[in-house]
Enzyme design. Sequence first.
Site, PDB file in Angstrom:
ATOM      1  N   GLY A  12       0.823  -1.213   0.000  1.00  0.00           N
ATOM      2  CA  GLY A  12       0.000   0.000   0.000  1.00  0.00           C
ATOM      3  C   GLY A  12       0.852   1.256   0.000  1.00  0.00           C
ATOM      4  N   TYR A 137     -12.461   2.631  14.206  1.00  0.00           N
ATOM      5  CA  TYR A 137     -11.074   2.538  13.719  1.00  0.00           C
ATOM      6  C   TYR A 137     -10.101   3.109  14.756  1.00  0.00           C
ATOM      7  CZ  TYR A 137      -7.027   3.472  10.679  1.00  0.00           C
ATOM      8  OH  TYR A 137      -5.766   3.517  10.133  1.00  0.00           O
ATOM      9  N   PRO A 164       1.804   8.729  12.245  1.00  0.00           N
ATOM     10  CA  PRO A 164       1.980   9.714  11.177  1.00  0.00           C
ATOM     11  C   PRO A 164       0.760  10.618  11.061  1.00  0.00           C
ATOM     12  CG  PRO A 164       1.533   7.542  10.242  1.00  0.00           C
ATOM     13  CD  PRO A 164       1.442   7.414  11.740  1.00  0.00           C
ATOM     14  N   ASN A 166      -1.408  13.031   8.117  1.00  0.00           N
ATOM     15  CA  ASN A 166      -2.078  12.623   6.874  1.00  0.00           C
ATOM     16  C   ASN A 166      -1.060  12.292   5.787  1.00  0.00           C
ATOM     17  OD1 ASN A 166      -5.136  13.471   7.437  1.00  0.00           O
ATOM     18  ND2 ASN A 166      -3.763  14.980   8.333  1.00  0.00           N
ATOM     19  N   LYS A 188     -10.153  13.482  -8.922  1.00  0.00           N
ATOM     20  CA  LYS A 188     -11.183  14.421  -9.374  1.00  0.00           C
ATOM     21  C   LYS A 188     -10.617  15.419 -10.392  1.00  0.00           C
ATOM     22  CE  LYS A 188     -14.525  14.776  -5.612  1.00  0.00           C
ATOM     23  NZ  LYS A 188     -15.059  15.754  -4.642  1.00  0.00           N
ATOM     24  N   ARG A 209      -4.694  20.750   8.015  1.00  0.00           N
ATOM     25  CA  ARG A 209      -4.068  19.440   8.159  1.00  0.00           C
ATOM     26  C   ARG A 209      -2.552  19.521   7.945  1.00  0.00           C
ATOM     27  NH1 ARG A 209      -8.314  18.651   9.973  1.00  0.00           N
ATOM     28  NH2 ARG A 209      -9.880  17.071   9.473  1.00  0.00           N
TER      29      ARG A 209
END
Length: 314
Positions: A12, A137, A164, A166, A188, A209
């Site tokens: 991933g 979660y 971590p 984001n 998008k 963020r």
Amino acid sequence: MGKKVLVTGGTGLVGRGIEYAVTQDKREDEEWVFLSSKDCDLTSMEETRKLFEAHKPTHVIHLAAMVGGLFSNLRQNAEFFRVNMLINDAVVRCCYEFKVEKLVSCLSTCIFPDKTTYPIDETMVHNGPPHSSNFGYAYAKRMLDVQNQAYRQQYGCQFTSVIPTNIFGPFDNYNLQDSHVIPALIHKCFNAKKDGAALTVYGSGTPLRQFIYSRDLGRLMVWTLREYTETEPIILSVGEEDEVSIKQVAETVAKAMGVSDLQFDTTKADGQFKKTANNAKLRGYLPDFEFTPFEQAVKESCDWFVENYSTVRK
């Protein structure tokens, strides 16, 4: 005797970042094995034991998790809790049973209390309930810290975790139904450019963020495995001064993708306004670590998406 490092969830976003970091800083005494969900059902203790028996790792980086963005978390809190608890229990238990020398698990800033003071730091993880949108979660991830502390206390295991902020970068999940903000915006933008349409951004664009490029995170996680000796978690993040608004993120992505028309759909939820994290602990260990500039990291991520569009997760 060399290290054999097993990376769960290794194909991933974060796993690919670690793989990239390892290729940049190879060590003769390390063998790295990057596993995907196809290799083992980690919700099964029996299958996880067979995996450990086959590989006999000396070190483990545990990334595997059931993950999703804001909207899929809102829909499936029970499943997020159940599946992640099963995965984490199987991996942590097998690390103990197979005498793994060191385990590094990956947590998330969503584990922090919803009602808190900012910036958040490593001492505040268990100070109150997490945000209601993804509590399933978040609690499952929090329990990894509890497991690390318990296995250290009862068995003397060197199990630790990283938190971590984001994450974004190559090999992200670009599915518009359940991806995080940057990969969703990249996808998008790609569609908007193809259709000659405007980019529609969900929410007001005001939330703030801290983003960390997956390749920077990869370097820091390799350092954690090799050098960090505390059981307590460590936040892996850019500094507070590098916090950006979702509006800035959207503009940066749009610029990198060549899209000029942006619209904000304020009927969509924003999520938490901010989750500012303090990286002073990391800076205490690595005062000179250089993060990739945000615009450069976004541009590299956008270019990777366009080049690999036919095979990306979407």
